[in-house]
Design an enzyme around this catalytic site. Structure first.
Site, PDB file in Angstrom:
ATOM      1  N   GLY A 188       0.816  -1.217   0.000  1.00 41.94           N
ATOM      2  CA  GLY A 188       0.000   0.000   0.000  1.00 41.94           C
ATOM      3  C   GLY A 188       0.846   1.262   0.000  1.00 41.94           C
ATOM      4  N   GLU A 248       2.712  -8.184  -1.505  1.00 44.49           N
ATOM      5  CA  GLU A 248       1.472  -8.756  -0.967  1.00 44.49           C
ATOM      6  C   GLU A 248       1.366 -10.262  -1.145  1.00 44.49           C
ATOM      7  OE1 GLU A 248       1.699  -5.880  -2.535  1.00 44.49           O
ATOM      8  OE2 GLU A 248       0.319  -4.397  -1.710  1.00 44.49           O
TER       9      GLU A 248
HETATM   10  C1  3H9 Z   1      -0.728  -4.250   1.728  1.00 40.81           C
HETATM   11  O1  3H9 Z   1      -0.117  -3.224   1.697  1.00 40.81           O
HETATM   12  C2  3H9 Z   1      -2.071  -4.450   1.063  1.00 40.81           C
HETATM   13  C3  3H9 Z   1      -2.438  -3.363   0.111  1.00 40.81           C
HETATM   14  O2  3H9 Z   1      -1.982  -3.641  -1.178  1.00 40.81           O
HETATM   15  C4  3H9 Z   1      -3.934  -3.182  -0.072  1.00 40.81           C
HETATM   16  C5  3H9 Z   1      -4.804  -3.026   1.066  1.00 40.81           C
HETATM   17  C6  3H9 Z   1      -6.232  -2.728   0.693  1.00 40.81           C
HETATM   18  N1  3H9 Z   1       1.687  -3.463   9.243  1.00 40.81           N
HETATM   19  O3  3H9 Z   1      10.224  -6.112  10.067  1.00 40.81           O
HETATM   20  P1  3H9 Z   1      10.554  -5.217  11.197  1.00 40.81           P
HETATM   21  C7  3H9 Z   1       5.842  -4.080  12.206  1.00 40.81           C
HETATM   22  S1  3H9 Z   1      -0.131  -5.590   2.572  1.00 40.81           S
HETATM   23  C8  3H9 Z   1       1.781  -3.523  10.583  1.00 40.81           C
HETATM   24  O4  3H9 Z   1      11.067  -5.830  12.443  1.00 40.81           O
HETATM   25  P2  3H9 Z   1      12.640  -4.039   9.611  1.00 40.81           P
HETATM   26  C9  3H9 Z   1       6.547  -5.381  12.530  1.00 40.81           C
HETATM   27  O5  3H9 Z   1       5.619  -6.364  12.902  1.00 40.81           O
HETATM   28  C10 3H9 Z   1       1.378  -5.030   3.294  1.00 40.81           C
HETATM   29  N2  3H9 Z   1       2.953  -3.711  11.222  1.00 40.81           N
HETATM   30  O6  3H9 Z   1      11.560  -4.037  10.769  1.00 40.81           O
HETATM   31  C11 3H9 Z   1       7.440  -4.947  13.669  1.00 40.81           C
HETATM   32  O7  3H9 Z   1       6.634  -4.849  14.829  1.00 40.81           O
HETATM   33  P3  3H9 Z   1       7.227  -5.175  16.267  1.00 40.81           P
HETATM   34  C12 3H9 Z   1       2.497  -5.029   2.335  1.00 40.81           C
HETATM   35  C13 3H9 Z   1       4.054  -3.838  10.482  1.00 40.81           C
HETATM   36  O8  3H9 Z   1      13.257  -2.710   9.657  1.00 40.81           O
HETATM   37  C14 3H9 Z   1       7.845  -3.523  13.273  1.00 40.81           C
HETATM   38  O9  3H9 Z   1       6.852  -3.099  12.326  1.00 40.81           O
HETATM   39  N3  3H9 Z   1       3.725  -4.693   3.018  1.00 40.81           N
HETATM   40  C15 3H9 Z   1       4.021  -3.790   9.079  1.00 40.81           C
HETATM   41  O10 3H9 Z   1      13.488  -5.249   9.695  1.00 40.81           O
HETATM   42  C16 3H9 Z   1       9.197  -3.437  12.596  1.00 40.81           C
HETATM   43  O11 3H9 Z   1       9.240  -4.366  11.521  1.00 40.81           O
HETATM   44  C17 3H9 Z   1       4.571  -5.625   3.494  1.00 40.81           C
HETATM   45  O12 3H9 Z   1       4.359  -6.789   3.343  1.00 40.81           O
HETATM   46  C18 3H9 Z   1       2.767  -3.588   8.453  1.00 40.81           C
HETATM   47  N4  3H9 Z   1       2.641  -3.504   7.119  1.00 40.81           N
HETATM   48  O13 3H9 Z   1      11.823  -4.198   8.245  1.00 40.81           O
HETATM   49  C19 3H9 Z   1       5.791  -5.114   4.197  1.00 40.81           C
HETATM   50  N5  3H9 Z   1       5.280  -3.955   8.605  1.00 40.81           N
HETATM   51  O14 3H9 Z   1       8.303  -4.161  16.490  1.00 40.81           O
HETATM   52  C20 3H9 Z   1       5.968  -5.806   5.514  1.00 40.81           C
HETATM   53  C21 3H9 Z   1       6.080  -4.093   9.676  1.00 40.81           C
HETATM   54  O15 3H9 Z   1       6.072  -5.088  17.170  1.00 40.81           O
HETATM   55  N6  3H9 Z   1       7.056  -5.282   6.303  1.00 40.81           N
HETATM   56  N7  3H9 Z   1       5.355  -4.027  10.813  1.00 40.81           N
HETATM   57  O16 3H9 Z   1       7.784  -6.581  16.161  1.00 40.81           O
HETATM   58  C22 3H9 Z   1       8.364  -5.498   6.019  1.00 40.81           C
HETATM   59  O17 3H9 Z   1       8.713  -6.085   5.028  1.00 40.81           O
HETATM   60  C23 3H9 Z   1       9.380  -5.019   7.010  1.00 40.81           C
HETATM   61  O18 3H9 Z   1       8.722  -4.840   8.234  1.00 40.81           O
HETATM   62  C24 3H9 Z   1      10.077  -3.695   6.628  1.00 40.81           C
HETATM   63  C25 3H9 Z   1      10.939  -3.202   7.827  1.00 40.81           C
HETATM   64  C26 3H9 Z   1      10.984  -3.937   5.410  1.00 40.81           C
HETATM   65  C27 3H9 Z   1       9.076  -2.631   6.325  1.00 40.81           C
END
Ligand code: 3H9
Length: 706
Positions: free
Chosen positions: A107, A130
């Protein structure tokens, strides 16, 4: 000028003619309901205020936006929806510019696609990941991306879920400008001023024309559909991605968006989405073992490995790959040379595949040193012992480490089942002793069981977690018992598979059923790959302690007695004709199984694949409940991560405990009680399972932070 108040997570600030909209929602600026509302209000405000000529959207902190708020999925939706917000951004009458740094994912990237111009600075990661969560880009990503960069590049980006750099994104037209400095605010503002000076018009991605070559675009879709069907291995969302991108070519934008929404909601409702998102959070939750909060890790600058066999060499490669120096100890020069050769073989394999250069190998090997004297470990911060699996042999190694290692050195054993408390108690510094259970091949497998003995100090545990981070492994905290978490479960579900085999299912049917469930291999293929002799040795070791009333299936022993240890001997449960890795069913093995059934007085019956999986999973889940009950695993999610990362459990099912919650614990318990009618000793319901069913609770309720 006056602007209506904005939500804290989205701030607005006027910089001359530019309205700077900052998303400030730690940790990763996920698009929660507040952020969505804030974005909508910002666009409304920009349009209403004559002083504003353009809008610049940036993210505060280390990232632009990591995507939709994953924690909201599966809960009742809260308006406004992301597609509505993005349509509003795109419709804005004044130019909207997105400036991207850090993660611009899902998103997050879709916000940028809805904006009229995009700039990204070096270090930005742009992607639509996603599919890795069982979803598809659901806020216009499947419609805007192909219109902007064409069907082939869009399909590649969305189906792989990979991250593109700013340089690459500029190359295929996903962004308009690449900023070299890390200052996202300055880069963004300079770009907006440039656009305003050039009187750049509002430019909507919905009207972009990269799909004008219709036939070529449709051909890319057909190719992607064919490849995805072949490779998706039971995954639901990838084929839906292809359908959505096809609609981008075939249908007007608004119709395509409608289809995208419909398909997105289907994915959102799927158990695969729930399993994959569980895995996403679980793999982050396991990092937070209590000791990592209580204590600081010790230094980790120089490492030692005792033993240059398959495990020792694999661990050494993992350490070298992490950029750390390693000293290997072997008993004599010939063994040391073999240990070094094992390491070089791994790197030579990579060179042959073109994935490593000879210079890089030389640089890696320069950090390796070997010795036949333990004294070479005097300065090591952490030593991992990976010698023969025998308590006395290990104790002798630890006595040497106790003698030579500096005070404060962490002394780790890579045992897969031995009593680490006994090893610790045998030396003068038990608080420094810990288990680090790597999985073979140790340089590739992601799982690292951190086995925590009674007397270990908290900073040693914290050091083990730090090491896992450096080695890019996924650590799971486990207590001391025979097999820890993973191998303890394995012993039980393997026993269930053996019983099924003796009762009438062929090993080939069992393997096929397990593969159809989503594992890459069935249990008998795994035995053949690992080497049947390994399990045979463990069975002999346990023989004295085995309950004489417990069922013991001897089929595997019969194969081992013939020297059929699997792939390395050309035959095991399967036949491996010259050069083949995928085995063939062996009629002689089937004859041995028949003879064993007869010897055991069993009349074979048939099992459906579904019956096979019910037993296999019930055995795994029940033992998973036992390890949680006994405190060997902190929570059910630790069992899930162990099985996902070390045992090939299909990620889209989230792990055995997540799967059990989906089936219903009452159903699993009823199955176990049913199976217990045949073998009450083996099928003893776990006290935790009984308790949860009585309380009407599930495993998820125990997945609180450790
Ligand atoms: C989407 O976008 C759908 C849309 O197309 C349409 C909708 C209608 N939400 O990984 P980290 C938390 S689907 C909530 O340790 P890093 C994570 O749990 C989404 N929380 O850090 C952690 O929490 P905690 C598509 C999230 O620096 C903290 O943030 N996006 C989300 O190693 C730190 O994360 C993805 O799939 C989230 N979206 O890496 C991206 N993301 O501290 C998913 C993270 O409590 N995220 N958290 O344990 C990632 O790939 C990695 O987190 C990122 C940072 C690269 C961003």
């Amino acid at each position: 000028m006056t602007l209506p108040p904005s939500a804290d997570v989205v701030t607005r600030e006027l910089h001359g003619k530019v309205l700077l909209v900052t998303i400030d929602h730690a940790p990763v600026n996920a698009l929660s309901a507040d952020v969505r509302r804030g974005l909508l209000a910002a666009i409304d405000a920009a349009e209403a205020e004559p002083a504003v000529e353009a809008v610049l959207i940036v993210g505060a902190g280390r990232n632009f936006i990591a995507g939709a708020d994953i924690r909201e999925f599966g809960k009742p939706p809260v308006p406004p929806s992301l597609p509505d917000v993005y349509n509003r951004i795109e419709a804005c009458a004044k130019p909207v510019i997105a400036a991207l740094h850090g993660a611009a994912l899902g998103g997050g990237l879709e916000v940028a696609l809805a904006a009229h111009y995009r700039i990204a600075v070096d270090g930005a990661k742009l992607g639509l990941p996603e599919v890795q969560l069982g979803l598809l880009p659901g806020a216009g990503g499947t419609q805007r991306t192909p219109r902007l960069i064409g069907a082939p590049a869009a399909l590649d980006l969305i189906l792989s879920g990979r991250h593109a750099s700013a340089k690459e994104a500029l190359g295929f037209g996903l962004i308009d400008r690449r900023g070299a400095s890390g200052d996202i605010f300055a880069e963004g503002l300079a770009y907006v001023h440039e656009l305003l000076a050039a009187q750049a018009p509002v430019r909507r991605t919905r009207d972009a024309t990269a799909l004008s070559e219709r036939a070529a675009s449709l051909a890319a879709v057909a190719k992607a559909r064919e490849e995805t069907a072949r490779k998706a291995r039971g995954l639901f969302s990838p084929l839906k991605v292809v359908d959505a991108v096809e609609a981008a070519i075939e249908q007007p934008f608004d119709e395509g968006l409608k289809l995208e929404r419909k398909l997105f909601l289907q994915c959102l409702d799927s158990p695969q989405r729930a399993g994959l998102i569980h895995a996403f959070f679980a793999e982050r939750e396991v990092l937070k073992a209590p000791e990592t909060r209580e204590a600081k890790p010790r230094a980790l600058d120089a490492l030692g490995v005792v033993g240059g066999g398959t495990m020792g060499a694999g661990i050494a490669v993992a350490v070298l790959d992490a950029g750390l120096p390693v000293t290997m100890i072997e008993r004599d020069e010939a063994s040391l040379a073999r240990g070094r050769a094992h390491i070089e073989k791994v790197y030579d394999g990579l060179i042959a595949k073109g994935r490593l250069t000879a210079e890089k190998k030389a640089a890696l090997m320069a950090r390796w040193s070997g010795s036949t004297s333990y004294d070479a470990l005097a300065q090591a911060d952490l030593v991992i012992e990976a010698v023969f699996e025998d308590l006395d042999v290990k104790k002798a190694v630890f006595a040497e480490l106790d003698r030579v290692c500096k005070p404060g050195a962490v002394l780790a054993t890579n045992t897969s089942y031995l009593d680490i408390d006994a090893i610790a108690a045998s030396i003068s510094r038990p608080a420094d002793v810990i288990g680090l259970h790597f999985f073979s091949p140790a340089n590739i497998m992601k799982l690292l069981e951190v086995v925590v003995p009674k007397q270990v100090s908290a900073d040693v545990v914290a050091t083990a977690f730090e090491l896992a981070k450096k080695l890019r492994k996924t650590p799971v905290r486990a207590g001391v018992c025979d097999g820890f978490i993973g191998n303890r479960l394995l012993a039980v579900y393997r026993a269930a598979a053996d019983a099924l085999m003796e009762d009438g299912a062929s090993p080939y049917q069992i393997d096929a059923a397990v593969r159809a469930f989503g594992f890459p291999m069935g249990p008998f293929q795994v035995v053949d790959l690992a080497g049947g002799d390994i399990g045979w040795a463990a069975r002999k070791r346990r023989a004295a302690k085995r309950d004489p009333n417990a069922r013991y299936v001897q089929i595997a022993d019969r194969l081992c007695e013939r020297g059929w240890f699997g792939q390395k001997t050309g035959r095991g449960f399967y036949l491996y004709p010259e050069g083949s890795r995928g085995g063939l069913p062996d009629p002689e093995v089937e004859a041995i199984i028949d003879a064993e059934r007869e010897r055991a007085g069993i009349t074979p019956r048939s099992f459906s694949d579904e019956e096979i999986m019910r037993r296999y999973m019930a055995a795994m889940i029940n033992e998973g409940a036992n390890v949680v009950h006994e405190g060997i695993a902190l929570r059910p999610l630790d069992v899930d991560v162990t099985l996902l990362y070390g045992y090939g459990f299909p990620r889209y099912r989230g792990g055995p405990m997540k799967y059990a919650d989906g089936v219903g614990l009452a159903t699993i318990l009823a199955d176990i009680r049913e199976f217990a009618k045949e073998d009450p000793l083996f099928w003893r319901p776990s006290p935790l399972l009984i308790e949860l069913v009585e309380r009407g609770a599930d495993f998820a309720s125990l997945n609180t932070t450790a």
